[in-house]
Write a protein that holds these residues in place. Sequence first.
Motif, PDB file in Angstrom:
ATOM      1  N   ASP A  17      40.854 -27.827  17.395  1.00  0.00           N
ATOM      2  CA  ASP A  17      40.512 -28.325  18.723  1.00  0.00           C
ATOM      3  C   ASP A  17      41.585 -28.039  19.768  1.00  0.00           C
ATOM      4  O   ASP A  17      41.392 -28.306  20.940  1.00  0.00           O
ATOM      5  CB  ASP A  17      40.215 -29.824  18.693  1.00  0.00           C
ATOM      6  CG  ASP A  17      41.421 -30.668  18.299  1.00  0.00           C
ATOM      7  OD1 ASP A  17      42.487 -30.102  17.977  1.00  0.00           O
ATOM      8  OD2 ASP A  17      41.288 -31.901  18.308  1.00  0.00           O
ATOM      9  N   ASN A  36      34.955 -30.640  21.874  1.00  0.00           N
ATOM     10  CA  ASN A  36      35.943 -31.212  22.784  1.00  0.00           C
ATOM     11  C   ASN A  36      37.268 -30.452  22.727  1.00  0.00           C
ATOM     12  O   ASN A  36      38.274 -30.911  23.233  1.00  0.00           O
ATOM     13  CB  ASN A  36      36.166 -32.694  22.480  1.00  0.00           C
ATOM     14  CG  ASN A  36      36.601 -32.941  21.060  1.00  0.00           C
ATOM     15  OD1 ASN A  36      35.995 -32.438  20.126  1.00  0.00           O
ATOM     16  ND2 ASN A  36      37.641 -33.729  20.875  1.00  0.00           N
ATOM     17  N   ASP A  51      31.203 -32.304  19.948  1.00  0.00           N
ATOM     18  CA  ASP A  51      32.394 -33.146  20.010  1.00  0.00           C
ATOM     19  C   ASP A  51      32.509 -33.963  18.723  1.00  0.00           C
ATOM     20  O   ASP A  51      31.504 -34.237  18.062  1.00  0.00           O
ATOM     21  CB  ASP A  51      32.312 -34.132  21.184  1.00  0.00           C
ATOM     22  CG  ASP A  51      32.377 -33.454  22.538  1.00  0.00           C
ATOM     23  OD1 ASP A  51      32.530 -32.214  22.581  1.00  0.00           O
ATOM     24  OD2 ASP A  51      32.293 -34.166  23.545  1.00  0.00           O
ATOM     25  N   GLU A  53      32.967 -37.038  18.434  1.00  0.00           N
ATOM     26  CA  GLU A  53      32.213 -38.289  18.558  1.00  0.00           C
ATOM     27  C   GLU A  53      30.719 -38.106  18.287  1.00  0.00           C
ATOM     28  O   GLU A  53      29.988 -39.077  18.098  1.00  0.00           O
ATOM     29  CB  GLU A  53      32.391 -38.894  19.959  1.00  0.00           C
ATOM     30  CG  GLU A  53      33.797 -39.331  20.275  1.00  0.00           C
ATOM     31  CD  GLU A  53      34.668 -38.202  20.837  1.00  0.00           C
ATOM     32  OE1 GLU A  53      34.145 -37.106  21.143  1.00  0.00           O
ATOM     33  OE2 GLU A  53      35.882 -38.406  20.941  1.00  0.00           O
TER      34      GLU A  53
END
Length: 69
Positions: A17, A36, A51, A53
């Motif tokens: 990331d 992300n 992402d 999440e």
Amino acid sequence: MTIYLGEERNSVVAIGDGANDIEMVEYAELGISMGNGQEELKKVASYITDDVEKDGLKKAIEYAIEKLA
């Protein structure tokens, strides 16, 4: 995170990331950026997942297994 599905480079999956993951993602047969993740990583990734999440890591692993298994 790097996943080795075997000993050959063509069986390496890398998931990252950040900019510090660029070299790892470029090396891997399948380099994945988290949704992300930083833009410079996304530019070199062969796949961009959701992402973290939104279950991005789970989706990335499922994608890698499907592509390389």
